[in-house]
Scaffold this active site. Sequence first.
Site, short mmCIF file in Angstrom:
data_model
loop_
_atom_site.label_atom_id
_atom_site.label_comp_id
_atom_site.label_asym_id
_atom_site.label_seq_id
_atom_site.Cartn_x
_atom_site.Cartn_y
_atom_site.Cartn_z
N LYS A 160 30.16 11.36 -50.37
CA LYS A 160 28.95 10.65 -50.79
C LYS A 160 28.04 11.74 -51.36
O LYS A 160 27.10 12.21 -50.70
CB LYS A 160 28.33 9.90 -49.61
CG LYS A 160 27.37 8.80 -50.05
CD LYS A 160 27.06 7.85 -48.92
CE LYS A 160 25.81 7.02 -49.18
NZ LYS A 160 25.84 6.15 -50.35
N1 PMP Z 1 30.31 2.81 -52.64
C1 PMP Z 1 29.23 3.53 -53.03
C2 PMP Z 1 29.28 4.27 -54.31
C3 PMP Z 1 28.09 3.55 -52.22
O1 PMP Z 1 27.02 4.24 -52.60
C4 PMP Z 1 28.07 2.81 -51.01
C5 PMP Z 1 26.84 2.83 -50.15
N2 PMP Z 1 26.87 3.90 -49.25
C6 PMP Z 1 29.21 2.08 -50.65
C7 PMP Z 1 30.32 2.10 -51.50
C8 PMP Z 1 29.26 1.32 -49.37
O2 PMP Z 1 29.40 2.24 -48.31
P1 PMP Z 1 28.85 1.88 -46.86
O3 PMP Z 1 29.40 0.56 -46.51
O4 PMP Z 1 29.42 2.96 -45.99
O5 PMP Z 1 27.38 1.90 -46.94
#
Ligand code: PMP
Length: 305
Positions: free
Chosen positions: A159
């Site tokens: 991330k």
């Molecule tokens: N993909 C991206 C590019 C994101 O930024 C997010 C948000 N964090 C997600 C998927 C979903 O991830 P999560 O469920 O862990 O928040």
Amino acid sequence: MNAAKFIWMNGKYVPWAEAQIHVLSHTLHYGNGVIEGTKAYKTERGYAIFRLNEHTKRLKESAKMTLIDIPFTVEEMNEAQIDLVRKNEFTGDNVYIRPFAFLGYGVMGLYHKDAPVETVMAAWEWGAYLGEEGLRRGIRLKIASMTRPANTSNMGKAKASANYLNSQMAKFEAIESGYDEALLLDDQGYVAEASGACFFMVRDGQLISPPNDNSLESITQKTVIEMAKKMGYEVVRRRITREEIYVADEAFLTGTAAEITPVREVDARIIGKGERGPVTEKIQSSYFDIVFGRDPDYDHYLTYI
Ligand code: PMP
């Protein structure tokens, strides 16, 4: 945005307005930083952070992938987030927590080994990311003209702040074209993910979500898969092409901020009846029960403040 009282910076609390950095901070120029997005909900037993440890662990892992050495343990950062939510004396239902690490001031040029690592946790009140109406009625998605960067040139499992240039371009394009959110395909033409959320569709009662070959390993996606299986749905992870989405019965996005957002239209094709579908509604309502502490089966995912 909604300002809060304090931000945690490198182990110390500073007043919101004083959480500042130098303009020559390394990450501001070259983009190597890592972020998390975690949520605390106001339950009947006070605030609870959803899947705190998984989020903090992912921050540490994103940092390892991108060669950033965060000088705090997962446990220390968990404690900091719990304490931060407490100290800020929030009152609303939804608190968003943004833990992040970036390279600070002192080194220029791309080789970043000696750049100081700054670790920060911020939290503020933030409602539905794609709008309350989006949660109820569904949103309109546009498949972006850019693909998500290929695994040969990107670290999509991190991330990483740098990955969000691609997301930002796609999102801007979608909104300027009159849509609400962008869906990105991978370099082979299969669905990767939305600009900040993962994708699900429902066809013939089956829930289908792409593998995480070219997307973030989403914590909400994992939660939805666990929930859906428990609810008796068949869940399949397989590649999805654009035209399959157009004829899906239902579609929705999952993410910490997006929660469970129904999709009512994709590229001018109405999905199902053009509203939140029945399976989506069930998943959404169960998800809110879980995060708001109303489902004892999932209480182990909540860290009460
Ligand atoms: N993909 C991206 C590019 C994101 O930024 C997010 C948000 N964090 C997600 C998927 C979903 O991830 P999560 O469920 O862990 O928040």
